[in-house]
Design a protein around this motif. Structure first.
Motif: not given
Length: 373
Positions: A309-319, A338-353
């Motif tokens: 599920m990790l690659p998909r948790i930033f998709e809209a409507f994904m639970q 969150v992902r959209s706002l971070v990318e607007m700042h030129g950054g990236s976000i990564h999830a790990h579990s």
């Protein structure tokens, strides 16, 4: 397997010649020793099929037509039929297959360049078909997620509305009881906040999708922003029974960013971590500098995330499966935002579990370079 070409020729020598020619051109060519083997290989979804008319026994036509008719809607496998001049057999095959099959006829003797051109065209066409299949699958998945989301939205709105209706009825019955009025006022306030938060999330996602959100960067001390947010959060009900630990630098960390939107990023990540961390678990928030980047990391001791599920948790409507009972309301739109706002700042976000019940970690990387104003 859109790059794989099946070859069925009447003799081993012909098959190997065709295979060698295709191999030199960069294609994976699979020689089929018999028509039965050829039919089995067709079920695996090749990119194209090259067959000589002599390679098809008379009784094979019906079986080939059956395969062609059973293809899914997106599939139209290209066949390249090698024929002899004035061959009655080829005419019969063309008559039988023509209305059904994606068929190219090449008359022998033929030049190698003619065969390669036909194969190249067929494989390119097949590749497009596989792209259509992938697009259809993605559209079906997106439609399913939206359907599930609408059901979730109805469920989540029904709960606070039911509480509001009950509170109104009690107020009407016990209008002269100040203590009851105070309790019911608290219910109305909390449930109205819940509905407002859900509608705000919907509006924000809609604005992102339409490109209506803009960041307004200014020099901002990120350390102070995180510290002040955490200080205000510790008194809120959602932190009850949970520990919030902070690891922040002892000096200002100034970046060019939109302070309102960046606080939104931090808030979503921390509140998410609290939601999915049962008491008495903890949430750890850290801020550190690595070269030309500044990292915000939010770790929790919660339910974790399955690796698939990790690659998909930033998709809209994904639970995330199993998270609904701990979410305390909400529509699951926080991480896409969150992902959209971070990318607007030129950054990236990564999830790990590491999986279920191992906690989760979200790392935001922000560049030090100034953003365009």
């Amino acid at each position: 397997m859109p790059e794989r070409v099946l070859v069925l020729a009447p003799t081993g020598r012909d098959s190997q010649l065709v295979r060698g020619l295709l191999h030199e051109a960069g294609y994976e060519a699979a020689v089929c020793p018999s028509f039965d083997h050829f039919l089995e290989a067709l079920e695996e979804g090749p990119g194209a099929a090259v067959l000589a008319e002599e390679g098809m026994p008379p009784a094979a036509l019906e079986r080939l037509v059956s395969f062609i008719d059973r293809q899914p809607a997106w599939s139209d496998l290209p066949f390249i039929l090698l024929t002899l001049p004035s061959a009655a057999r080829a005419d019969a095959l063309f008559t039988a297959l023509g209305p059904r099959a994606n068929l190219r006829l090449l008359e022998r003797p033929l030049h190698a360049a003619v065969l390669l051109a036909a194969v190249r065209s067929a494989v390119r066409e097949r590749r497009r078909q596989y792209q259509v299949r992938q697009l259809l699958a993605e559209l079906q998945e997106a439609d399913k997620r939206k359907t599930d989301f609408m059901a979730l939205l109805g469920h989540e709105l029904r709960n606070p509305l039911a509480s509001i209706r009950t509170a109104v009825q009690l107020i009407q019955r016990r209008a002269g009881d100040p203590a009851a009025m105070e309790r019911m006022g608290g219910v109305l306030d909390r449930q109205t906040d819940n509905i407002t938060r859900m509608l705000d999330d919907l509006m924000e996602i809609s604005r992102v999708a339409q490109g209506k959100i803009r960041v307004e960067p200014e020099p901002t001390d990120l350390r102070q922003l995180v510290a002040e947010y955490l200080s205000g959060l510790r008194a809120r009900p959602e932190t009850e029974g949970r520990v919030i630990r902070a690891e922040l630098p002892d000096h200002p960390v100034v970046l060019d960013l939109d302070p309102v939107r960046m606080e939104q990023v931090v808030a979503n990540l921390v509140v998410n971590a609290l939601k999915y961390t049962p008491a008495p678990g903890g949430v750890h928030v850290s801020l550190r500098e690595e070269g030309d980047e500044v990292l915000i990391e939010v770790k929790d001791e919660g339910i974790g995330i399955d690796k698939e599920m990790l690659p998909r948790i930033f998709e809209a409507f994904m639970q995330v499966d199993g998270a609904r009972q701990l979410s305390q309301g909400g529509l699951g739109l926080g991480l896409p935002l969150v992902r959209s706002l971070v990318e607007m700042h030129g950054g990236s976000i990564h999830a790990h579990s590491d999986g279920a019940n191992t906690g989760s970690a979200f790392t935001v990387r922000l560049p030090r370079r100034p953003l365009p104003h």
